[in-house]
Write an enzyme that holds these catalytic residues in place. Structure first.
Site, short mmCIF file in Angstrom:
data_model
loop_
_atom_site.label_atom_id
_atom_site.label_comp_id
_atom_site.label_asym_id
_atom_site.label_seq_id
_atom_site.Cartn_x
_atom_site.Cartn_y
_atom_site.Cartn_z
N THR A 348 0.92 -1.26 -0.01
CA THR A 348 0.07 0.16 0.30
C THR A 348 1.00 1.28 -0.03
O THR A 348 1.83 1.33 0.70
CB THR A 348 -0.98 0.08 1.31
N GLY A 350 0.87 5.81 -1.03
CA GLY A 350 0.40 6.82 -1.21
C GLY A 350 -0.77 7.10 -2.54
O GLY A 350 -1.74 8.03 -2.49
N PHE A 351 -0.36 6.20 -3.52
CA PHE A 351 -1.10 6.38 -4.72
C PHE A 351 -1.93 5.10 -5.07
O PHE A 351 -2.51 5.19 -6.07
CB PHE A 351 -0.10 6.63 -5.92
N VAL A 354 -1.56 -2.36 -4.04
CA VAL A 354 -1.41 -3.14 -5.16
C VAL A 354 -1.65 -4.74 -4.85
O VAL A 354 -1.21 -4.94 -3.86
CB VAL A 354 0.24 -3.15 -5.34
N LYS A 369 -2.32 -2.39 -9.71
CA LYS A 369 -2.50 -1.27 -8.89
C LYS A 369 -3.78 -0.42 -9.01
O LYS A 369 -3.95 -0.01 -10.22
CB LYS A 369 -1.13 -0.38 -9.13
N ASP A 465 9.43 9.06 -9.50
CA ASP A 465 9.61 8.65 -8.19
C ASP A 465 10.60 7.37 -8.06
O ASP A 465 10.38 6.23 -7.89
CB ASP A 465 8.21 7.97 -8.03
#
Length: 668
Positions: A348, A350-351, A354, A369, A465
């Site tokens: 898990t 912030g976006f 999965v 995701k 990222d």
């Protein structure tokens, strides 16, 4: 008088011998002796039992057969073959079996059903005075008779405790044993042979369409002379217990002093279809109930289909048709992840969350995701970029296979990496620690993948990222850069647009936090933080006290300034490492972390440095100072809470932050 007696014996012997060879390819005009519930069907089947409980049925050849040589009293050789089928009411239960029997009487009047198979009873079982020989095809395990299982073939001599028995089956042409289920409902053929000279009994079994196997299923060395009388009857016995079962014989051939004539399989009568009933009244009584049940089931099916269609409904707009091959059906992803259940959760961030999945049909393992998207603004552009990124192909990138849009969420589908993310090998005393050569290979792999994104593909891809939790480890421990959910594209030679600030604190370049513009230089900055992270085994920012944080780049810089940069390495790296390589990566991490974008190397140069094709610049000549190595969060984030990467040990796990709403506006 004596002469007349001899002549009479001779005539009886001649008659007996004449009657010792018969063949029935069906029983339409057989004149068999029947008792119990045995019957002949209209198409010539011998049906020993019907759908009744606790019953028995017998069928015998009507004339006695001479089995012994009157001169020496030995039993002649004999042979028989027959085709049978056992059809129970239930697929997994049967009502006992069939016995081929040689008996001194025509019929077995005092026999019992169930486990006694209509052959013997509880008082005469095992008596030598029975003079009974039989071969049982038994489908019930009766422990009182020492049965080996509930699907066996046995040779019985005056006793239902078989003299020899074995599992039902046959030996194929390669000599391999093949199992058979006696009560499968399908016809099978049996061959029983007694060799009068060798005093040996052979029993062979096979499916109806298989020729007689060369190797017998069951054999027994036994002289039948003390067992059989001079004149005997041959036939079949069968019985039911507590389960309705029909026992059929389709054809039968028998011969004394020779091999029984082969049955003509094509001429044998046909068995009724599975489930066919004799009584028409069952259909007439049950038909209304069946129709009512059918209407009820159809109604339930329609309701289920409506709910199912609603459950798997997706948003599909006209512009998406061109992306058809890259769009997954929500239904397929739902079943692949077993309904997105918690047991399939990989991580898990912030976006989104999965999940691991196995695609139905292809059985390909994927990672799915789920990303929330409340606004439809810019979705077409975003999906276009997703599909474009899906065309990326590099050995150090996790392939993005496609997407799915449904209601308020977007689902991104990636290749599944079995060894999870790199961060679980670095932090919190991992069970498996990577040695230096493995870490260095991962670093070079990620650098090669990022170089491909920046310069080698048809467009520039800014990842935005880069961090250890977004580097996945494949089955060969190669590093693969993943999670392109935040990536942006633009053409070579053009400038990227201003956008929302997204990423993870500790990896954000200072200019990125000021302008919101992600560039190749901001990716290099994040890569520098990643380099230090892998070598030092520490996160870019870590809590060291209640209100204090340690900045990894500051720590490495201080070690370099004191001339002991090697001390910054991970304590888990023992003596098995290259000092030259460790120093190279640490210094390169400092260089990539410079606050001035133009001072940082590009990814082509980074790859050349790591491969040692070109020498790394002397950091002391760059006037490197602590002010030049700053994350910028001191300047821009003092009034905002920091989020740190969580300790997830699952694939794709990370925690990211988005602080646009506080600093910037516009873009997406």
């Amino acid at each position: 008088m004596f002469l007349k007696l001899v002549l009479l014996c001779f005539l009886v012997t001649v008659v007996a011998i004449e009657d010792t060879n018969f063949t029935y390819n069906g029983f339409q005009s057989s004149h068999l002796y029947l008792d119990g519930i045995a019957e002949l069907t209209s198409n010539g089947l011998l049906r020993l039992t019907n759908d009744t409980k606790q019953q028995k049925g017998h069928a015998f050849y009507p004339n006695p057969i001479l089995f012994k040589n009157n001169i020496n009293g030995s039993v002649f050789s004999f042979s028989t073959t027959f085709v049978f089928a056992i059809r129970p009411q239930y697929a997994t239960l049967s009502g006992h079996g069939i016995v081929f029997v040689v008996s001194p009487t025509k019929g077995l009047p005092y026999s019992l059903p169930s486990q006694y198979l209509g052959l013997l009873n509880d008082t005469n079982n095992g008596n030598s005075s029975n003079h009974v020989f039989g071969v049982e095809l038994d489908t019930i395990m009766s422990s009182e008779f020492g049965d080996i299982n509930d699907n066996h073939v046995g040779i019985d001599i005056n006793d239902l405790k078989s003299a020899n028995s074995t599992f039902a089956g046959y030996y194929n042409s390669d000599g391999k044993f093949e199992n058979l289920t006696l009560f499968s409902g399908y016809p099978m053929q049996v061959w029983i042979e007694y060799d009068g000279e060798k005093k040996k009994i052979d029993v062979t079994l096979a499916p109806i369409k298989v020729d007689k196997p060369k190797q017998p299923l069951l054999s027994l060395k036994k002289d039948l002379s003390p067992i059989l009388n001079s004149s005997m009857y041959v036939g079949f016995s069968s019985a039911t217990g507590s389960v309705y079962t029909s026992h059929y014989v389709l054809g039968w051939s028998f011969k004394v002093n020779g091999e029984a004539q082969k049955l003509l399989i094509s001429e044998l009568p046909k068995l009724p279809r599975f489930g066919e009933k004799k009584e028409d009244k069952i259909l007439t009584v049950g038909l209304p109930l069946i129709l009512l049940s059918l209407v009820f089931m159809i109604t339930l099916g329609v309701i289920y289909l409506i709910k199912r269609k609603k459950m798997f409904a997706e948003i599909l707009e006209d512009w998406e048709h061109e992306y058809g091959p890259h769009r997954f059906k929500f239904k397929d992803l739902y079943f692949a992840t077993k309904g997105f259940r918690e047991r399939e959760l990989l991580g898990t961030g912030g976006f989104g969350r999965v999940y691991k999945g196995v695609m139905p049909g292809s059985k390909i393992e994927v990672a799915v995701k789920r990303v929330s998207h409340e606004s439809r603004q810019g979705m077409r552009e975003f999906v276009s970029e997703i599909v474009s990124i899906g065309r990326l192909r590099h050995r150090n990138l996790v392939p993005l296979l496609g997407y799915c849009r449904r209601k308020g969420e977007l689902l991104l589908v990636y290749d599944y990496m079995p060894n999870g993310s790199l961060d679980k090998y670095l932090y919190n005393q991992p069970n498996v620690s990577l040695n230096w050569s493995q870490r260095f290979r991962i670093i070079k792999g990620v650098a090669s993948g990022l170089f491909y994104l920046h310069e080698q593909w048809e467009q520039v891809v800014i990842h935005r990222d880069i961090k250890a939790s977004n580097v996945l480890i494949d089955g060969e421990l190669n590093g693969r850069l993943g999670d392109f959910g935040l990536a942006r594209l633009y053409d070579h030679g053009t400038d990227p647009h201003t956008t929302h600030l997204v990423g993870t604190v500790g990896y954000l370049a200072p200019e990125h936090t000021r302008t919101g513009k992600a560039t190749k230089f901001s990716d290099v900055f994040a890569f520098g933080a990643f380099l230090l992270e892998v070598v030092c085994g520490k996160r870019p920012i870590e809590h060291v006290g209640e209100n204090e944080s340690e900045i990894l780049v500051d720590y490495v810089f201080e070690c370099w300034k004191r001339g002991v940069i090697i001390e910054a390495k991970d304590v888990n790296l023992c003596t098995d490492y290259s000092i030259q390589e460790v120093e190279l990566v640490l210094k390169l991490g400092l260089l990539c972390s410079h606050s001035e974008p133009l001072v940082r190397p590009n990814m082509r140069q980074v790859v050349q440095y790591l491969e040692m094709d070109i020498a790394l610049p002397d950091l002391s000549l760059l006037s490197l100072s602590s002010s030049g190595l700053t994350f910028g969060y001191r300047e821009f984030f003092e009034d905002f809470p920091l989020s740190y990467p969580s300790d997830m040990d699952k694939t794709f796990s990370h925690t990211s932050v988005s602080i646009t709403d506080s600093l910037l506006s516009g873009g997406r």
